[in-house]
Design a protein around this motif. Structure first.
Motif, PDB file in Angstrom:
ATOM      1  N   ASP A 180      13.929  35.868  16.010  1.00 31.05           N
ATOM      2  CA  ASP A 180      13.455  37.209  16.108  1.00 31.05           C
ATOM      3  C   ASP A 180      13.350  36.887  14.346  1.00 31.05           C
ATOM      4  O   ASP A 180      13.913  35.511  13.694  1.00 31.05           O
ATOM      5  CB  ASP A 180      14.525  38.339  15.759  1.00 31.05           C
ATOM      6  N   ASN A 181      12.456  37.306  14.309  1.00 30.26           N
ATOM      7  CA  ASN A 181      12.318  38.028  12.502  1.00 30.26           C
ATOM      8  C   ASN A 181      10.859  36.029  11.363  1.00 30.26           C
ATOM      9  O   ASN A 181      12.370  35.717  10.879  1.00 30.26           O
ATOM     10  CB  ASN A 181      13.689  37.990  11.906  1.00 30.26           C
ATOM     11  N   TRP A 182       9.757  35.481  12.636  1.00 25.15           N
ATOM     12  CA  TRP A 182       9.485  34.805  11.940  1.00 25.15           C
ATOM     13  C   TRP A 182       7.782  35.441  12.250  1.00 25.15           C
ATOM     14  O   TRP A 182       7.233  36.663  12.607  1.00 25.15           O
ATOM     15  CB  TRP A 182       9.840  33.297  13.032  1.00 25.15           C
ATOM     16  N   TYR A 183       7.003  34.707  11.293  1.00 25.55           N
ATOM     17  CA  TYR A 183       5.870  34.887  10.359  1.00 25.55           C
ATOM     18  C   TYR A 183       5.371  33.627  11.118  1.00 25.55           C
ATOM     19  O   TYR A 183       5.131  32.627  10.055  1.00 25.55           O
ATOM     20  CB  TYR A 183       5.231  35.707   9.743  1.00 25.55           C
ATOM     21  N   LEU A 184       4.666  33.608  12.124  1.00 25.35           N
ATOM     22  CA  LEU A 184       3.837  31.995  11.738  1.00 25.35           C
ATOM     23  C   LEU A 184       2.254  32.468  11.278  1.00 25.35           C
ATOM     24  O   LEU A 184       1.492  33.309  12.016  1.00 25.35           O
ATOM     25  CB  LEU A 184       3.573  31.558  13.620  1.00 25.35           C
ATOM     26  N   GLN A 185       1.329  31.481  10.029  1.00 27.95           N
ATOM     27  CA  GLN A 185      -0.146  31.718   9.824  1.00 27.95           C
ATOM     28  C   GLN A 185      -0.442  30.184  10.582  1.00 27.95           C
ATOM     29  O   GLN A 185       0.079  29.133   9.827  1.00 27.95           O
ATOM     30  CB  GLN A 185       0.359  31.909   8.483  1.00 27.95           C
ATOM     31  N   LEU A 186      -1.186  30.496  11.284  1.00 25.79           N
ATOM     32  CA  LEU A 186      -1.690  29.473  12.297  1.00 25.79           C
ATOM     33  C   LEU A 186      -3.462  29.504  11.461  1.00 25.79           C
ATOM     34  O   LEU A 186      -3.760  29.658  12.556  1.00 25.79           O
ATOM     35  CB  LEU A 186      -1.656  29.155  13.404  1.00 25.79           C
ATOM     36  N   GLU A 187      -4.043  28.130  10.834  1.00 30.96           N
ATOM     37  CA  GLU A 187      -4.786  28.313  10.475  1.00 30.96           C
ATOM     38  C   GLU A 187      -5.873  26.992  10.024  1.00 30.96           C
ATOM     39  O   GLU A 187      -5.396  25.835   9.807  1.00 30.96           O
ATOM     40  CB  GLU A 187      -4.668  28.833   8.502  1.00 30.96           C
TER      41      GLU A 187
END
Length: 218
Positions: A180-187
């Motif tokens: 839990d508690n994650w952020y993924l930036q797939l750009e």
């Protein structure tokens, strides 16, 4: 919190099935729209690469006071704030401008990041003697020359930057879906000129496709 932000470079809403375009074959965008929220209005601030990313980090319009550049010491950074509050942040990108002057400190705001090489003029593979083939035309400057060198090393779809970048993003999700508690930036740099695309994706448009007309522009 589990959040995934998928970014593409030059998408045009008029060319996407979720916004009514039936001429473009993009089933994955349609499927994504069916499982998420589709916004009807979006007001962009600074469109070019690093100015746009500064706006994502800070929530403020970049072009009101400067052009291309790094995050400033006084800037608040969204990924940095998340990281400081116990949210794990990860960036996977093939956006090579992060490694040019003016882009160097963005990636440090994330807990971790990975970079896929080879987009456009990314000074990736070194070839001293290399001429851009005449039949390809296009740019003959350093950036254009480097683009054709890079292409030589990614002739298979699996070797192209966007495919590898998505693979990295999927690896992160598989490795961390139970946490839990994650952020993924797939750009993704694509779709971006010079639009290097496998032939299989061009084939459906070769028979009578004339493009889509909108707002008087083809």
């Amino acid at each position: 919190m589990k959040a995934i932000m998928v970014m593409f470079d030059s998408l045009n809403r008029h060319m996407l099935p979720p916004y009514g375009c039936d001429d473009v074959i993009a089933p994955n965008f349609k499927r994504l729209a069916e499982r998420s929220v589709t916004f009807d209005n979006c007001y962009a601030g600074s469109l070019p690469c690093m100015p746009a990313r500064r706006e994502i980090h800070t929530g403020r319009y970049n072009f009101l006071h400067r052009s291309w550049g790094p995050l400033e010491p006084y800037d608040d950074s969204m990924p940095g704030i998340l990281k400081a509050n116990g949210i794990y942040t990860h960036l996977t990108t093939d956006h090579w401008h992060y490694w040019e002057e003016g882009g160097g400190n963005y990636v440090n705001k994330y807990n971790s990041y990975e970079f896929v090489r080879g987009q456009e003029g990314d000074p990736w593979k070194g070839r001293v003697e290399w001429e851009v083939p005449e039949h390809l035309g296009g740019r003959k400057d350093f950036c254009g020359r480097q683009e054709y060198i890079n292409r030589y090393y990614m002739q298979d779809e699996a070797n192209q930057s966007i495919a590898q970048n998505f693979s990295n993003g999927l690896d992160f999700i598989r490795d961390n879906h139970g946490a839990d508690n994650w952020y993924l930036q797939l750009e993704n740099y694509d779709p971006h000129e010079p639009y290097f695309t496998p032939e299989s994706y061009k084939e459906p448009y070769k028979d009578g496709y004339q493009g889509v007309m909108f707002a008087g522009v083809r």
